[in-house]
Design a protein around this motif. Structure first.
Motif, PDB file in Angstrom:
ATOM      1  N   GLY A 190     -11.183  53.672  53.315  1.00  0.00           N
ATOM      2  CA  GLY A 190     -10.752  53.556  51.927  1.00  0.00           C
ATOM      3  C   GLY A 190      -9.381  52.933  51.730  1.00  0.00           C
ATOM      4  N   LEU A 191      -9.008  52.820  50.462  1.00  0.00           N
ATOM      5  CA  LEU A 191      -7.746  52.184  50.070  1.00  0.00           C
ATOM      6  C   LEU A 191      -6.622  53.187  49.876  1.00  0.00           C
ATOM      7  CD1 LEU A 191      -9.116  49.615  47.436  1.00  0.00           C
ATOM      8  CD2 LEU A 191      -8.690  49.256  49.875  1.00  0.00           C
ATOM      9  N   GLY A 192      -6.879  54.463  50.137  1.00  0.00           N
ATOM     10  CA  GLY A 192      -5.846  55.481  50.002  1.00  0.00           C
ATOM     11  C   GLY A 192      -5.236  55.833  51.351  1.00  0.00           C
ATOM     12  N   GLY A 193      -4.434  56.894  51.352  1.00  0.00           N
ATOM     13  CA  GLY A 193      -3.798  57.336  52.581  1.00  0.00           C
ATOM     14  C   GLY A 193      -2.881  56.272  53.154  1.00  0.00           C
ATOM     15  N   PRO A 194      -2.874  56.123  54.483  1.00  0.00           N
ATOM     16  CA  PRO A 194      -1.983  55.122  55.093  1.00  0.00           C
ATOM     17  C   PRO A 194      -2.362  53.686  54.727  1.00  0.00           C
ATOM     18  CG  PRO A 194      -3.454  56.079  56.738  1.00  0.00           C
ATOM     19  CD  PRO A 194      -3.634  56.884  55.496  1.00  0.00           C
ATOM     20  N   ASN A 195      -3.606  53.469  54.321  1.00  0.00           N
ATOM     21  CA  ASN A 195      -4.010  52.109  53.951  1.00  0.00           C
ATOM     22  C   ASN A 195      -3.386  51.658  52.632  1.00  0.00           C
ATOM     23  OD1 ASN A 195      -5.596  51.737  56.205  1.00  0.00           O
ATOM     24  ND2 ASN A 195      -7.504  52.370  55.191  1.00  0.00           N
ATOM     25  N   ARG A 196      -2.993  52.615  51.805  1.00  0.00           N
ATOM     26  CA  ARG A 196      -2.484  52.271  50.474  1.00  0.00           C
ATOM     27  C   ARG A 196      -1.223  51.425  50.556  1.00  0.00           C
ATOM     28  NH1 ARG A 196       1.364  54.890  47.538  1.00  0.00           N
ATOM     29  NH2 ARG A 196       1.293  54.715  45.249  1.00  0.00           N
ATOM     30  N   ILE A 281      -0.213  51.678  39.370  1.00  0.00           N
ATOM     31  CA  ILE A 281      -0.571  50.548  40.220  1.00  0.00           C
ATOM     32  C   ILE A 281      -1.834  49.888  39.668  1.00  0.00           C
ATOM     33  CG2 ILE A 281      -1.130  49.768  42.555  1.00  0.00           C
ATOM     34  CD1 ILE A 281       0.082  52.323  43.623  1.00  0.00           C
ATOM     35  N   PHE A 282      -1.756  48.600  39.447  1.00  0.00           N
ATOM     36  CA  PHE A 282      -2.904  47.825  38.975  1.00  0.00           C
ATOM     37  C   PHE A 282      -3.079  46.604  39.870  1.00  0.00           C
ATOM     38  CE2 PHE A 282      -1.331  50.154  35.347  1.00  0.00           C
ATOM     39  CZ  PHE A 282      -2.483  50.608  34.713  1.00  0.00           C
ATOM     40  N   LEU A 283      -4.319  46.322  40.211  1.00  0.00           N
ATOM     41  CA  LEU A 283      -4.642  45.134  41.001  1.00  0.00           C
ATOM     42  C   LEU A 283      -5.042  43.996  40.070  1.00  0.00           C
ATOM     43  CD1 LEU A 283      -6.725  46.611  43.976  1.00  0.00           C
ATOM     44  CD2 LEU A 283      -4.262  46.165  43.847  1.00  0.00           C
ATOM     45  N   ASP A 297      -7.161  49.363  37.497  1.00  0.00           N
ATOM     46  CA  ASP A 297      -6.387  50.492  37.993  1.00  0.00           C
ATOM     47  C   ASP A 297      -6.718  50.712  39.475  1.00  0.00           C
ATOM     48  OD1 ASP A 297      -6.325  53.628  38.540  1.00  0.00           O
ATOM     49  OD2 ASP A 297      -4.831  53.167  37.005  1.00  0.00           O
ATOM     50  N   TYR A 298      -5.691  50.888  40.278  1.00  0.00           N
ATOM     51  CA  TYR A 298      -5.880  51.017  41.730  1.00  0.00           C
ATOM     52  C   TYR A 298      -6.806  52.178  42.075  1.00  0.00           C
ATOM     53  CZ  TYR A 298      -4.657  50.806  46.701  1.00  0.00           C
ATOM     54  OH  TYR A 298      -4.712  50.686  48.071  1.00  0.00           O
ATOM     55  N   ASP A 299      -6.615  53.318  41.420  1.00  0.00           N
ATOM     56  CA  ASP A 299      -7.446  54.481  41.717  1.00  0.00           C
ATOM     57  C   ASP A 299      -8.914  54.207  41.385  1.00  0.00           C
ATOM     58  OD1 ASP A 299      -5.174  55.807  42.523  1.00  0.00           O
ATOM     59  OD2 ASP A 299      -4.905  56.876  40.630  1.00  0.00           O
ATOM     60  N   GLN A 300      -9.164  53.450  40.327  1.00  0.00           N
ATOM     61  CA  GLN A 300     -10.530  53.116  39.937  1.00  0.00           C
ATOM     62  C   GLN A 300     -11.208  52.256  41.006  1.00  0.00           C
ATOM     63  OE1 GLN A 300     -10.688  50.903  36.266  1.00  0.00           O
ATOM     64  NE2 GLN A 300     -12.899  51.129  36.046  1.00  0.00           N
ATOM     65  N   VAL A 301     -10.463  51.281  41.546  1.00  0.00           N
ATOM     66  CA  VAL A 301     -11.002  50.441  42.616  1.00  0.00           C
ATOM     67  C   VAL A 301     -11.256  51.267  43.863  1.00  0.00           C
ATOM     68  CG1 VAL A 301     -10.576  48.401  44.039  1.00  0.00           C
ATOM     69  CG2 VAL A 301      -9.748  48.446  41.683  1.00  0.00           C
ATOM     70  N   GLN A 302     -10.310  52.131  44.204  1.00  0.00           N
ATOM     71  CA  GLN A 302     -10.446  52.960  45.400  1.00  0.00           C
ATOM     72  C   GLN A 302     -11.684  53.847  45.320  1.00  0.00           C
ATOM     73  OE1 GLN A 302      -6.996  55.393  46.155  1.00  0.00           O
ATOM     74  NE2 GLN A 302      -8.082  56.735  47.569  1.00  0.00           N
ATOM     75  N   GLU A 303     -11.906  54.473  44.178  1.00  0.00           N
ATOM     76  CA  GLU A 303     -13.056  55.365  44.025  1.00  0.00           C
ATOM     77  C   GLU A 303     -14.374  54.596  44.102  1.00  0.00           C
ATOM     78  OE1 GLU A 303     -12.366  57.307  40.346  1.00  0.00           O
ATOM     79  OE2 GLU A 303     -10.606  58.422  41.063  1.00  0.00           O
ATOM     80  N   SER A 304     -14.415  53.416  43.505  1.00  0.00           N
ATOM     81  CA  SER A 304     -15.640  52.611  43.548  1.00  0.00           C
ATOM     82  C   SER A 304     -15.943  52.164  44.973  1.00  0.00           C
ATOM     83  CB  SER A 304     -15.502  51.399  42.622  1.00  0.00           C
ATOM     84  OG  SER A 304     -16.676  50.628  42.607  1.00  0.00           O
ATOM     85  N   ASN A 305     -14.910  51.763  45.700  1.00  0.00           N
ATOM     86  CA  ASN A 305     -15.087  51.287  47.068  1.00  0.00           C
ATOM     87  C   ASN A 305     -15.583  52.397  48.003  1.00  0.00           C
ATOM     88  OD1 ASN A 305     -13.279  51.063  49.866  1.00  0.00           O
ATOM     89  ND2 ASN A 305     -14.308  49.153  49.328  1.00  0.00           N
ATOM     90  N   LEU A 306     -15.213  53.640  47.714  1.00  0.00           N
ATOM     91  CA  LEU A 306     -15.539  54.752  48.602  1.00  0.00           C
ATOM     92  C   LEU A 306     -16.961  55.287  48.430  1.00  0.00           C
ATOM     93  CD1 LEU A 306     -12.329  56.995  48.738  1.00  0.00           C
ATOM     94  CD2 LEU A 306     -13.540  55.985  50.683  1.00  0.00           C
ATOM     95  N   GLN A 307     -17.695  54.853  47.395  1.00  0.00           N
ATOM     96  CA  GLN A 307     -19.012  55.441  47.161  1.00  0.00           C
ATOM     97  C   GLN A 307     -20.151  54.423  47.305  1.00  0.00           C
ATOM     98  OE1 GLN A 307     -20.700  54.836  43.564  1.00  0.00           O
ATOM     99  NE2 GLN A 307     -19.514  53.028  44.187  1.00  0.00           N
ATOM    100  N   LEU A 308     -19.906  53.342  48.064  1.00  0.00           N
ATOM    101  CA  LEU A 308     -20.946  52.339  48.320  1.00  0.00           C
ATOM    102  C   LEU A 308     -21.829  52.843  49.462  1.00  0.00           C
ATOM    103  CD1 LEU A 308     -18.658  49.164  48.190  1.00  0.00           C
ATOM    104  CD2 LEU A 308     -20.150  50.017  46.376  1.00  0.00           C
ATOM    105  N   THR A 309     -22.943  53.464  49.113  1.00  0.00           N
ATOM    106  CA  THR A 309     -23.752  54.121  50.142  1.00  0.00           C
ATOM    107  C   THR A 309     -25.194  53.626  50.202  1.00  0.00           C
ATOM    108  OG1 THR A 309     -24.285  55.916  48.594  1.00  0.00           O
ATOM    109  CG2 THR A 309     -22.367  56.235  50.036  1.00  0.00           C
ATOM    110  N   ASP A 310     -25.764  53.145  49.083  1.00  0.00           N
ATOM    111  CA  ASP A 310     -27.201  52.870  49.042  1.00  0.00           C
ATOM    112  C   ASP A 310     -27.492  51.422  48.680  1.00  0.00           C
ATOM    113  OD1 ASP A 310     -27.477  55.595  49.506  1.00  0.00           O
ATOM    114  OD2 ASP A 310     -27.724  56.072  47.376  1.00  0.00           O
ATOM    115  N   PHE A 311     -28.595  50.929  49.224  1.00  0.00           N
ATOM    116  CA  PHE A 311     -29.074  49.606  48.850  1.00  0.00           C
ATOM    117  C   PHE A 311     -29.799  49.698  47.515  1.00  0.00           C
ATOM    118  CE2 PHE A 311     -32.057  45.979  49.201  1.00  0.00           C
ATOM    119  CZ  PHE A 311     -31.142  44.971  49.460  1.00  0.00           C
TER     120      PHE A 311
END
Length: 347
Positions: A190-196, A281-283, A297-311
């Protein structure tokens, strides 16, 4: 009896002849026989007036930009790439966006905007990842650029895609290194934690970030468990800070409280907002369904990126071929992003 048309006769005796010469009067010219049959009005003897020229055709409407950029459309692709500018007045586009959404920004903060110019290219079909990579290439490859058709062809040759889709961030990184000659760093978890902080420092230096996410109806990030998986490229960030560093920043003349790094001067790194501080923070992103930057919004992008699970079930049922890595969308996209740098750049 005399005719009404005959001159009156004064005497039946002809007048005596004199020797005085008579003037010779030529006989009157007889009209042309055609004139007798079709007498013309005096004005008709003039040169006939030509008919007015035909009306000009209505002005042609400006054609919409070509929407299909595939290998089977070489000419359309060539024309589109020629029209796509590598410098599409990015700062003006971003400032338009900031004015439009000024109510989203906290008034107790000052804002630092760092944004590199990206070209625009509209996709059709599942080519959003390759279009995002093509846009990022403007900041990574030589000025001549790398044609989108080259990216598509190499991706197909390497088995990364069947028709332009990209469901693997790792494959995207390998493709970027091969075609653009750049560095590619794969981020996981994800985009949080040390990656942020790593992402923010990367964007502040003007380098692009490729992000998979779920696309909402307005192209913004949403959460659909990967059913609307899409790609965007970010080349800018807007930070809300308490104090702007004194070295290397200039306030915008039109938007008080907005500061830009000065390219001709060394810039002191700004203090990064603390994690879990929402709305700071905004991208600045582009993706293949719009010509303009979008502000996310950065948090919005982070949350969307973290839940990509299904085709997507609709894609699974459409009868078309897709290249999906072992482990599916979760293994290929979930919580991952790609940092791209020029080959000679250091971290």
């Amino acid at each position: 009896m005399t005719s009404l048309c005959s001159p009156p006769v004064e005497s039946s005796v002809p007048p005596p002849r004199t020797s005085a010469p008579r003037p010779l009067i030529p006989p009157p010219l007889l009209p042309d026989p055609l004139d007798l049959s079709f007498p013309l009005a005096p004005c008709s003897l003039q040169t006939p007036i030509p008919p007015p020229p035909p009306l000009p055709p209505p002005p042609a409407t400006v054609a919409a930009p070509p929407l299909v950029y595939g290998l089977e459309k070489h000419q359309l692709l060539k024309e589109a790439l020629e029209k796509a500018s590598p410098n599409p007045k990015g700062r003006e586009d971003v400032k338009r966006l900031l004015k439009l959404h000024k109510d989203r920004f906290r008034s107790d903060l000052q804002w630092i905007l760092s944004c590199a110019d990206l070209p625009s290219l509209i996709q059709e079909g599942p080519q959003c990842g390759l279009v995002a990579l093509w846009m990022a290439g403007a900041l990574l490859s030589p000025p001549s650029g790398v044609p989108l058709e080259t990216l598509v062809q190499v991706a197909m040759d390497r088995g990364y895609t069947a028709q332009g889709e990209m469901f693997s961030v790792a494959d995207m990184g390998r493709l970027a290194q091969e075609t653009l000659g750049c560095q590619a760093e794969l981020l996981r978890n994800g985009l949080g934690g040390p990656n942020r902080d790593l992402v923010l420092q990367h964007l502040l230096t003007g380098h692009p970030l490729l992000i998979p996410y779920d696309e909402d109806f307005n192209h913004e990030p949403c959460k659909r468990r990967g059913h609307k998986a899409h790609w965007a490229v970010s080349a800018g960030v807007l930070l809300g800070v308490q104090v702007v560093p004194s070295l290397g920043y200039a306030e915008d003349p039109e938007l008080p409280g907005l500061f830009h790094p000065m390219p001709s001067m060394p810039c002191q790194p700004p203090p990064l907002p603390k994690e879990n501080t929402s709305g700071t923070i905004f991208l600045l992103c582009k993706q293949g369904k719009s010509w303009h930057y979008q502000l996310w919004d950065y948090d919005q992008v982070q949350e969307s990126n973290l839940q990509l699970t299904d085709f997507s079930p609709s894609r699974a049922a459409d009868g078309r071929e897709y290249v999906v890595p072992s482990g599916g969308v979760r293994a290929g996209l979930c919580g991952q992003a790609l940092l791209l740098r020029p080959q000679e750049s250091s971290h």
